[in-house]
Scaffold this active site. Structure first.
Site, short mmCIF file in Angstrom:
data_model
loop_
_atom_site.label_atom_id
_atom_site.label_comp_id
_atom_site.label_asym_id
_atom_site.label_seq_id
_atom_site.Cartn_x
_atom_site.Cartn_y
_atom_site.Cartn_z
N LYS A 67 0.84 -1.20 0.00
CA LYS A 67 0.00 0.00 0.00
C LYS A 67 0.87 1.25 0.00
O LYS A 67 1.99 1.24 0.51
CB LYS A 67 -0.97 0.01 1.19
N LYS A 96 1.01 -0.51 9.96
CA LYS A 96 2.17 0.06 9.27
C LYS A 96 1.95 1.56 9.07
O LYS A 96 0.84 2.06 9.11
CB LYS A 96 2.36 -0.63 7.91
N ASP A 97 3.05 2.27 8.83
CA ASP A 97 2.98 3.71 8.59
C ASP A 97 2.02 4.01 7.45
O ASP A 97 1.94 3.27 6.47
CB ASP A 97 4.37 4.25 8.23
N THR A 98 1.32 5.13 7.57
CA THR A 98 0.39 5.54 6.51
C THR A 98 1.14 6.23 5.37
O THR A 98 1.04 5.79 4.21
CB THR A 98 -0.70 6.47 7.08
N GLN A 175 4.20 8.73 15.46
CA GLN A 175 2.98 8.36 14.74
C GLN A 175 1.96 7.67 15.63
O GLN A 175 0.79 7.56 15.27
CB GLN A 175 3.28 7.53 13.50
#
Length: 413
Positions: A67, A96-98, A175
């Site tokens: 993604k 997971k990180d955006t 985050q």
């Protein structure tokens, strides 16, 4: 120890491990500058280029997902809706990180004939499996990162060399809390205190200059009680705000309107409160003494077992991620941590008193962060880095030691 700026202290991160000068620079200039690839327990890397897994007969389908600029929880909800499944039938091994390119396994219950087309998402493979993917099957993540436009290359190099010799504190990273709106943990604390009015106030009345003008206007309208206008203004990506407002506009009482927010999102808030308290614990432990050496009263991990430290015992220092079922350190360490809980107005049992699906048990977390396979390369004013971290540890905590940002959002955090 070098003290951190006020923004970091607001998130419980009071110190740096390194005493080097701030390098400056920007992470995530583009999503491709921050690549995260899941690593399974057996060492298999779920690479962005693809991976081969051995299928097993069973009632689960594992899907390799890459993604770009997509939130993990919102992807799970969209995928479940597209496949006609409950969100409980879709699982991941970790968030997971955006703002990144990330590669991981998502599992869904039952066979999958066709996968939907979703913006920013690629499906690279599918395998039948006998169990869902869970966090316990994940070792960690491999990170490939470019820090761009570094203002002081010598400062960056100094910090990176120091990190080869000195472990960073294993804080929960930015985050977890947000940098544009650093309130995730505050929403979690409001939930744990079962204070719906405080939750409403944090979500809608706490407005930050860094937010978009549309978001500011929408929050102002909601804060004043004009739910219809706020709903008109909030873009669809503001999932939790819109769900909450729709229920309020429909006559729900405030607590039940909050409970209509997807449970995965509410759980993130509660876990952020846990993370904030852990960060405060770790900062206090750093004040008491070096985190690479146990002191009397410390909890240590030995062969995956947690014990109280005794002379000659050894072990890796851990601190509780507060919640039901965890032991607290003893002595001056334990006293300091209990003082934090009193200051925050929280009791560990509060995590277990949440509604079903939102109950969070305590655990233990190592206090030191040491990357595996750590390498870097200077390229003009950019720094290329690659390393692997265990599950639950944050690459941004290492990058924070290099950049030392006073205003993290200006540096891409």
């Amino acid at each position: 120890m070098l003290e951190a700026p006020s923004f970091d202290k607001m998130l419980g991160m009071f110190y740096y491990a390194t005493d080097t000068c701030p390098s400056g620079g920007v992470i995530k200039r583009s999503p491709e500058d921050f690549v995260v690839e899941e690593v399974l327990l057996d060492g298999t890397v779920i690479a962005t280029s693809g991976v081969e897994l051995r299928p097993r007969v069973g009632n689960w389908t594992w899907i390799h997902v890459v993604k770009r600029n997509v939130d993990t929880i919102k992807l799970v909800l969209r995928l479940a809706r597209a496949l006609g499944l409950s969100h409980r039938d879709v699982s991941v091994g970790g968030l997971k990180d955006t703002k990144a390119v990330t590669s991981q396994i998502i599992s869904v219950r039952g066979p999958v004939a066709n996968l939907p087309q979703l913006p920013g998402v690629q499906f690279l493979g599918m395998w039948s499996m006998d169990k869902p993917i869970t966090p316990s099957q994940i070792y960690g993540n491999r990170f490939t990162i470019i820090l761009r436009d570094v203002e002081r290359i010598s400062c960056a190099e100094g910090a990176l060399e120091a990190l080869k010799k000195t472990a960073a504190p294993n804080y929960y990273g930015y985050q977890r809390f947000g940098t544009i709106r650093p309130v995730t943990h505050l929403l979690g604390k409001a939930l744990l205190k079962k204070d719906p009015h405080l939750f409403f106030e944090v979500m809608f009345c706490k407005i930050f200059s860094r937010e978009s003008e549309v978001a500011k206007r929408a929050r102002e309208a909601a804060c004043k009680g004009d739910y219809a206008k706020a709903l008109e203004l909030f873009p669809k990506k503001f999932v939790e705000e819109r769900v909450f407002l729709k229920r309020l506009a429909g006559g729900y009482d405030m607590w039940n309107a909050i409970m209509a927010i997807p449970p995965q999102i509410l759980r993130v808030y509660i876990e952020a409160a846990q993370s904030y308290i852990f960060n405060r614990f770790l900062s206090i432990r750093m004040e008491i003494g070096p985190i690479d050496r146990p002191v009397e009263g410390d909890l240590v991990e030995i062969n995956r077992q947690i014990a109280y430290y005794a002379e000659g015992l050894g072990g890796e220092v851990v601190l509780p991620v507060v919640g039901a079922g965890v032991r607290m350190p003893r002595g001056k360490v334990g006293e300091a941590l209990l003082r934090v809980l009193r200051e925050e107005g929280l009791d560990p049992s509060a995590f277990l008193k949440m509604p079903r699906g939102l109950r969070v048990y305590g655990t233990y977390r190592r206090v030191r962060l040491e990357p595996a396979g750590f390498e870097y390369k200077i390229m003009g004013n950019d720094v290329f880095m690659q390393f692997t971290l265990p599950r639950g540890s944050y690459a941004t905590v290492l990058l924070r030691e290099v950049v030392k940002p006073a205003e993290p959002h200006k540096h891409g955090f």
